[in-house]
Design an enzyme around this catalytic site. Sequence first.
Site, PDB file in Angstrom:
ATOM      1  N   LEU A 535       0.830  -1.203   0.000  1.00 44.41           N
ATOM      2  CA  LEU A 535       0.000   0.000   0.000  1.00 44.41           C
ATOM      3  C   LEU A 535       0.862   1.250   0.000  1.00 44.41           C
ATOM      4  O   LEU A 535       1.698   1.442   0.886  1.00 44.41           O
ATOM      5  CB  LEU A 535      -0.924   0.018   1.223  1.00 44.41           C
ATOM      6  CG  LEU A 535      -1.911   1.193   1.262  1.00 44.41           C
ATOM      7  CD1 LEU A 535      -2.881   1.126   0.092  1.00 44.41           C
ATOM      8  CD2 LEU A 535      -2.674   1.224   2.582  1.00 44.41           C
ATOM      9  N   TYR A 538      -0.334   7.642   1.148  1.00 43.47           N
ATOM     10  CA  TYR A 538      -0.059   9.060   0.967  1.00 43.47           C
ATOM     11  C   TYR A 538      -1.151   9.897   1.625  1.00 43.47           C
ATOM     12  O   TYR A 538      -2.327   9.504   1.636  1.00 43.47           O
ATOM     13  CB  TYR A 538       0.002   9.418  -0.521  1.00 43.47           C
ATOM     14  CG  TYR A 538       1.193   8.842  -1.247  1.00 43.47           C
ATOM     15  CD1 TYR A 538       2.324   8.415  -0.564  1.00 43.47           C
ATOM     16  CD2 TYR A 538       1.183   8.724  -2.634  1.00 43.47           C
ATOM     17  CE1 TYR A 538       3.413   7.899  -1.226  1.00 43.47           C
ATOM     18  CE2 TYR A 538       2.277   8.208  -3.315  1.00 43.47           C
ATOM     19  CZ  TYR A 538       3.387   7.788  -2.601  1.00 43.47           C
ATOM     20  OH  TYR A 538       4.470   7.273  -3.260  1.00 43.47           O
ATOM     21  N   ILE A 573       3.922  -1.566   3.791  1.00 42.32           N
ATOM     22  CA  ILE A 573       3.519  -0.167   3.676  1.00 42.32           C
ATOM     23  C   ILE A 573       4.634   0.614   3.001  1.00 42.32           C
ATOM     24  O   ILE A 573       5.798   0.531   3.395  1.00 42.32           O
ATOM     25  CB  ILE A 573       3.232   0.447   5.060  1.00 42.32           C
ATOM     26  CG1 ILE A 573       2.008  -0.216   5.700  1.00 42.32           C
ATOM     27  CG2 ILE A 573       3.046   1.960   4.958  1.00 42.32           C
ATOM     28  CD1 ILE A 573       0.699   0.078   5.009  1.00 42.32           C
ATOM     29  N   LYS A 574       4.263   1.374   1.971  1.00 40.80           N
ATOM     30  CA  LYS A 574       5.209   2.269   1.306  1.00 40.80           C
ATOM     31  C   LYS A 574       4.837   3.693   1.690  1.00 40.80           C
ATOM     32  O   LYS A 574       3.713   4.132   1.461  1.00 40.80           O
ATOM     33  CB  LYS A 574       5.145   2.068  -0.204  1.00 40.80           C
ATOM     34  CG  LYS A 574       6.202   2.849  -0.977  1.00 40.80           C
ATOM     35  CD  LYS A 574       5.666   4.139  -1.524  1.00 40.80           C
ATOM     36  CE  LYS A 574       6.642   4.763  -2.524  1.00 40.80           C
ATOM     37  NZ  LYS A 574       6.203   6.083  -3.006  1.00 40.80           N
ATOM     38  N   GLN A 575       5.792   4.404   2.296  1.00 38.87           N
ATOM     39  CA  GLN A 575       5.495   5.726   2.836  1.00 38.87           C
ATOM     40  C   GLN A 575       6.645   6.682   2.550  1.00 38.87           C
ATOM     41  O   GLN A 575       7.814   6.282   2.525  1.00 38.87           O
ATOM     42  CB  GLN A 575       5.277   5.628   4.352  1.00 38.87           C
ATOM     43  CG  GLN A 575       4.917   6.912   5.045  1.00 38.87           C
ATOM     44  CD  GLN A 575       3.650   7.541   4.503  1.00 38.87           C
ATOM     45  OE1 GLN A 575       3.716   8.364   3.584  1.00 38.87           O
ATOM     46  NE2 GLN A 575       2.495   7.152   5.055  1.00 38.87           N
TER      47      GLN A 575
END
Length: 686
Positions: A535, A538, A573-575
Amino acid sequence: MWQASTVEYPVALIFSDDRLVAFNKPPGLSLATSRNKPDDAVSRLTEILSQEDRKVWGVDAQSLWLVHRLDIGTSGLVLVARDAEYHRLLVSAFADRRIEKTYLALVWGSPRPAVGGYAWPLAPDVRDRRRMRVADGGKLASSSYRVLATAPHVSLVELVPHTGRTHQLRVHLAHAGHPVVGDDLYGGPRHRGVRDARLRRHLAPGHTLLHAWRLALPALANQPPLVLAAPLPTDFAAALAELGGRISAVAREAGLVHLESKPDPPPCARRAAAGGSRGATARGDASRRRNQPRVEVGEAVKDVSMVQRRFVPPRGSYRSDLWGTRAGTIGTHREVPMIDAIRQHLGDKVGLLDYTCQGIPKSMLHLPGPDFVDRIFIPSDRPVNVLKALSWMLGTGRLAGSGYLSILPVDQGIEHSAAASFAPNPIYMDGENIIRLAMEGGCNAVASTLGVLGSVARRWAHRIPFIVKLNHNETLTYPLTYDQTMYGTVEQAFNLGAAGIGATIYFGSAESRRQIQEVSEAFQAAHELGMFTVLWCYTRNSAFKKDGVDYHTSADLTGQANHIGVTIEADIIKQKQPECQGGYTAVGFGHTSKLVYEKLAVNNPIEWTRWQVANCYLGRMGMINSGGASGANDLAQAVLTAVVNKRAGGMGLISGRKAFQKPMADGVALLHAIQDVYLCPDVTIA
């Protein structure tokens, strides 16, 4: 002109430690065994060493266990365990395809395309028991290949078998019309058609010019990952030299010929040869070296204690040191320690390497490691096939077996327009070049659009994990809006062979609740089909910019976005990495606690990033940061981001524009620099 060595086989022993011995098997040596004489193969293998060498290295056939075999005509790496327990672990790793094998072969003709694969079922040939054949109803066999160089009559090819069928590579190549040189069983005496008498002799070696070149071992039984490479036998190397041209140049640059001199054995072996107890010496050395990395060697065995702090990272199955920017590293060590290069890139931020977190201690975190899937996901509700997909990704690329991730994302053609994304380097408008960059860069996976990955799926989906990004914003609507629209389905991603799916949610936007529901349903469907989920978390709201400060990347707001993301069962998680703190208090909305700002996530980028990790169930779900937009000092910025992520307890980096908006060699170098941070033992958890 480069000349091949005239020494017959100077490198019979590639590696030795307390639990493992790696031999360089010469062609013509049979490793067949019988029930009455199960140790025959090991005895024949040890006999390629002199009696003195067997004594020096403590190589006794009676106390060794053969792990795997090669065909009688195939040369190269063969592993032997020194104890029954390690033998069991290695055999299991081979069976589970966790040991990555790379072969070199000289084949007739030139396979087309230059990079591809075979997936043909194999069965015994009922007319000739010695042979296998491609047959419907046989056992599935899958292989990948890459043509490294061509010459008149022949090509030098790198091969990666994905299954372990009898004669698999030989049969696949012969069925494709490119049998291995010297393989009379499947290809016949083709050398007779070569007019040049001298070259004809080199292309009739009396055995197959197929060489088990490299093995990449995962971490096993507290032993770190290990990559081994074996130089070619003399007649193979001589054939490459005689062919000249590009083949000769590639072989010379990669150091495929072995040295005529033989280095001295390490001190521990000299002590054993002098009359000491090998067992006692091994135990003493083991305690002294327990936490030191083992290193890749090519000339002969070297004890790791002789190469202090020169850590050689593992590389994935598709990386070839014959190819791209890392040519010629076989049998060498890094002359500059990784940590020195990292310090240089950090510049005035070098103090981050010594920072100790004051908020959430590292002891609370679930940290990345070789056992991450077993430790974290086996107790979860994720289906078995999701665990397999995650294991494949974590076992791919230069970071294989480390528990960390380096992912190449290229979906910016939709998010930011194709012109803005690819004009600096138009070759990446062809999706195949995106895959090549990911593979040359040693990435664990490549993430892109349904169209990009679908256009090359049959050629590449079995070689590197695909992550299909299902939803995107787009910039052709006027006036511009900020919303995520589904461009494909979970079933389409599954059908093209994806290992995982990805999606974006704009938390804080007016459309976020609809997006949460859409993505949650997609993630459930992906898990049911055996794919993992990533995910892109953003934040998006014009109110998040206050008094000249952009709080879209504040630690508190992005942390809460992460917490919602793992709630809908995102596996990763991509943040964006935090650039400030206090979004809730500055904007004046929502619920927070003063402890976040006074104690748990104080004013330091590592503390802020750890707060992001903490919101992913204290690291139980991996958190990777993005590398950000391309700029003037991409390399230093990427290394800085990786250092902060790793020290905070993050799982890796996802870097796109910094890598693909420059020449491929520079992009590969940037990806390697990021990966070096995660491979460097001196960059620790804060």
